[in-house]
Motif scaffolding. Structure first.
Motif, PDB file in Angstrom:
ATOM      1  N   ALA A  96       0.869  -1.126  -0.245  1.00 36.45           N
ATOM      2  CA  ALA A  96      -0.147   0.092   0.009  1.00 36.45           C
ATOM      3  C   ALA A  96       0.640   1.121  -0.028  1.00 36.45           C
ATOM      4  N   ASP A  97       0.528   2.300  -0.848  1.00 46.95           N
ATOM      5  CA  ASP A  97       1.147   3.502  -0.965  1.00 46.95           C
ATOM      6  C   ASP A  97       0.563   4.661  -0.254  1.00 46.95           C
ATOM      7  N   SER A  98      -0.676   4.362  -0.059  1.00 46.68           N
ATOM      8  CA  SER A  98      -1.676   5.411   0.796  1.00 46.68           C
ATOM      9  C   SER A  98      -2.526   4.622   1.960  1.00 46.68           C
ATOM     10  N   TYR A  99      -3.161   5.526   2.555  1.00 44.68           N
ATOM     11  CA  TYR A  99      -3.887   5.183   3.735  1.00 44.68           C
ATOM     12  C   TYR A  99      -5.166   4.322   3.112  1.00 44.68           C
ATOM     13  N   LEU A 100      -5.643   4.732   1.986  1.00 47.10           N
ATOM     14  CA  LEU A 100      -6.906   4.172   1.694  1.00 47.10           C
ATOM     15  C   LEU A 100      -6.708   2.939   1.057  1.00 47.10           C
ATOM     16  N   GLN A 101      -5.481   2.684   0.233  1.00 39.85           N
ATOM     17  CA  GLN A 101      -5.066   1.399  -0.188  1.00 39.85           C
ATOM     18  C   GLN A 101      -5.030   0.301   1.047  1.00 39.85           C
ATOM     19  N   LEU A 102      -4.317   0.944   2.003  1.00 41.63           N
ATOM     20  CA  LEU A 102      -4.311  -0.073   3.223  1.00 41.63           C
ATOM     21  C   LEU A 102      -5.417  -0.385   3.789  1.00 41.63           C
ATOM     22  N   ALA A 103      -6.400   0.514   3.918  1.00 42.43           N
ATOM     23  CA  ALA A 103      -7.725   0.266   4.420  1.00 42.43           C
ATOM     24  C   ALA A 103      -8.514  -0.678   3.532  1.00 42.43           C
ATOM     25  N   LEU A 104      -8.291  -0.457   2.212  1.00 41.93           N
ATOM     26  CA  LEU A 104      -8.821  -1.401   1.575  1.00 41.93           C
ATOM     27  C   LEU A 104      -8.523  -2.859   1.383  1.00 41.93           C
ATOM     28  N   GLY A 105      -7.099  -2.943   1.774  1.00 40.11           N
ATOM     29  CA  GLY A 105      -6.411  -4.165   1.949  1.00 40.11           C
ATOM     30  C   GLY A 105      -6.879  -4.965   3.256  1.00 40.11           C
ATOM     31  N   ARG A 106      -7.391  -4.204   4.350  1.00 43.50           N
ATOM     32  CA  ARG A 106      -7.646  -4.629   5.632  1.00 43.50           C
ATOM     33  C   ARG A 106      -9.183  -5.134   5.495  1.00 43.50           C
ATOM     34  N   VAL A 107      -9.886  -4.655   4.790  1.00 44.53           N
ATOM     35  CA  VAL A 107     -11.244  -5.060   4.502  1.00 44.53           C
ATOM     36  C   VAL A 107     -11.242  -6.386   3.671  1.00 44.53           C
ATOM     37  N   LEU A 108     -10.280  -6.464   2.607  1.00 41.54           N
ATOM     38  CA  LEU A 108     -10.315  -7.737   1.826  1.00 41.54           C
ATOM     39  C   LEU A 108      -9.829  -8.904   2.802  1.00 41.54           C
ATOM     40  N   ALA A 109      -8.766  -8.616   3.572  1.00 41.91           N
ATOM     41  CA  ALA A 109      -8.435  -9.563   4.491  1.00 41.91           C
ATOM     42  C   ALA A 109      -9.543  -9.976   5.487  1.00 41.91           C
ATOM     43  N   ALA A 110     -10.143  -9.019   5.968  1.00 38.77           N
ATOM     44  CA  ALA A 110     -11.093  -9.624   7.059  1.00 38.77           C
ATOM     45  C   ALA A 110     -12.321 -10.094   6.096  1.00 38.77           C
ATOM     46  N   LEU A 111     -12.548  -9.944   5.174  1.00 38.62           N
ATOM     47  CA  LEU A 111     -13.551 -10.843   4.319  1.00 38.62           C
ATOM     48  C   LEU A 111     -12.900 -12.314   4.375  1.00 38.62           C
ATOM     49  N   GLY A 112     -11.836 -12.508   4.048  1.00 34.13           N
ATOM     50  CA  GLY A 112     -11.208 -13.825   3.936  1.00 34.13           C
ATOM     51  C   GLY A 112     -11.260 -14.540   5.384  1.00 34.13           C
ATOM     52  N   ALA A 113     -10.850 -13.719   6.241  1.00 30.61           N
ATOM     53  CA  ALA A 113     -10.775 -14.142   7.659  1.00 30.61           C
ATOM     54  C   ALA A 113     -12.163 -14.687   8.215  1.00 30.61           C
ATOM     55  N   ALA A 114     -13.042 -13.909   8.034  1.00 24.56           N
ATOM     56  CA  ALA A 114     -14.524 -13.986   8.235  1.00 24.56           C
ATOM     57  C   ALA A 114     -15.151 -15.232   7.711  1.00 24.56           C
ATOM     58  N   SER A 115     -14.625 -15.359   6.544  1.00 26.97           N
ATOM     59  CA  SER A 115     -15.203 -16.581   5.478  1.00 26.97           C
ATOM     60  C   SER A 115     -14.483 -18.027   6.254  1.00 26.97           C
ATOM     61  N   PHE A 116     -13.184 -17.917   6.641  1.00 27.90           N
ATOM     62  CA  PHE A 116     -12.264 -19.004   6.908  1.00 27.90           C
ATOM     63  C   PHE A 116     -12.442 -19.518   8.368  1.00 27.90           C
ATOM     64  N   THR A 117     -12.395 -18.718   9.489  1.00 27.75           N
ATOM     65  CA  THR A 117     -12.402 -19.256  10.830  1.00 27.75           C
ATOM     66  C   THR A 117     -13.790 -20.051  11.211  1.00 27.75           C
TER      67      THR A 117
END
Length: 390
Positions: A96-117
């Motif tokens: 991520a080069d910006s706060y927005l990109q990092l935030a979107l990455g966190r949302v995507l990671a959370a989607l995966g985590a919520a589907s996996f656990t």
């Protein structure tokens, strides 16, 4: 069961635990590297701290949504898709080069985590015979506990050596190991099936269930209004020449393992009400003491140990209570508690961030106090007339 069969079951369980270890580390690692992220992206600690809340809030929304949308898909495929999304999210964070990109990455990671656990825990129970289901599920969730004990403090330490971006790359790599391993060894598993929204929310019609979920919300919010910004709170605290933060997080993790280990036995022996009163009461006091002793390294280590123990003691009696209150919708009730837990994490992080816009970080333990007292009062009142075991 033969040794060969036993090993064939342990391998996928171990790989699922590796996945939950990566997810547990990812969920809370921002708290340990918050100041580094804030400096790199040129934002304040309050904005950086909202990344924790964003992950938690996304998890809360995606867990029931993904369970509903993916209910008719083979559970093996769900686990694979979830890990792909989780890996992609962490790669986005690392690059991520910006706060927005990092935030979107966190949302995507959370989607995966919520589907996996949740699906991994359910899949674990189908891989073993009935009498070993509890052990199988505990192995999967053990990855999460191990992340609190070792992944977060070790990741925080490494971040100061190699940089926070490489920590997200490491988390993605661990997710990749779990993905490749499960794709290789895990057989096709039946689809979990769907529950309507009405069925999922049915337990909320019980007043006792609703009040118990509020206990979770207030206790977790109280804890995470401090935990989310612990790197800011302990920024100037040192033991000798070394920063106290990695060691404090390690001590917290050791306490979490102890609390998680003894909570079930204590709940069965003493009853859920007493365990809740003691654990929430001591946690609330521990957090409040940080308002006075955050700059004293030995006090910090003692407080973090006690906080870790008590902070990981109250979830078991709460789930025990919910299962006894709603036998018909037991699994759905526990899933609601998981959603409320992440809502509490998000609320604590958001409230802490809003506070830091205008006040000092030392105010956060004071704000944790009324939230903890609310959880304590609810426990005392709502458990008063209820049986301890049901």
């Amino acid at each position: 069961m033969s040794a060969l069969q036993s090993n064939s079951r342990l391998i996928p369980l171990g790989l699922m635990a590796a996945g939950t270890f990566a997810i547990g580390t990812d969920a809370f690692i921002v708290a340990g590297v918050l100041t580094e992220i804030a400096a790199a992206l040129r934002v304040g600690p309050a904005e950086a701290g909202q990344l924790i809340s964003l992950f938690a809030l996304s998890y809360m929304v995606f867990a029931p949504l993904s369970a509903w949308l993916l209910g008719n898909i083979n559970r093996r495929r769900i686990l694979q898709l979830a890990l792909v999304l989780f890996i992609a999210g962490n790669l986005a964070c690392a690059w991520a080069d910006s706060y927005l990109q990092l935030a979107l990455g966190r949302v995507l990671a959370a989607l995966g985590a919520a589907s996996f656990t949740p699906q991994a825990a359910a899949a674990a129970g189908t891989l073993v015979e009935e009498k070993r289901k509890g052990l199988a599920i505990s192995i999967v969730y053990g990855g999460m506990t191990l992340a609190i004990a070792l992944g977060i403090p070790f990741g925080t330490f490494l971040a100061h050596v190699i940089g926070w971006r490489d920590i997200f790359l490491g988390i993605a790599a661990l997710g990749g190991v779990a993905l490749l391993g499960l794709s290789w060894v895990l057989q096709d598993l039946p689809a979990p099936g769907k529950h309507s929204l009405r069925e999922r929310l049915a337990p909320l019609r019980q007043r006792a269930v609703l009040s118990t979920l509020l206990i979770t919300f207030f206790a977790v919010s109280s804890e995470h209004i401090v935990y989310s910004y612990v790197s800011v709170l302990l920024r100037d605290t040192r033991l000798g020449v070394e920063a106290i933060l990695p060691l404090a997080l390690l001590v917290f993790g050791v306490g979490a393992v102890i609390g998680n280990a003894v909570s079930g036995v204590l709940t069965d022996t003493l009853g859920s009400r007493l365990v809740l009163l003691v654990s929430i009461g001591i946690q609330t006091l521990s957090l409040f003491l940080l308002a006075f002793y955050a700059h004293s390294p030995w006090w910090v280590l003692g407080i973090f140990l006690i906080w870790g123990v008590t902070g990981w003691m109250y979830l078991v009696p709460i789930q025990h209570r919910l299962l006894s209150l709603s036998k018909r919708f037991g699994a759905l009730t526990v899933s609601l508690n998981s959603a409320v837990l992440y809502a509490g994490i998000a609320a604590g992080g958001m409230l802490g961030g809003l506070t830091l816009y205008s006040l000092s970080v030392t105010v956060l333990p004071w704000l944790a106090l009324p939230l903890g007292l609310a959880a304590l009062l609810l426990t005392a009142v709502c458990f008063r007339k209820e049986p301890e075991h049901g």
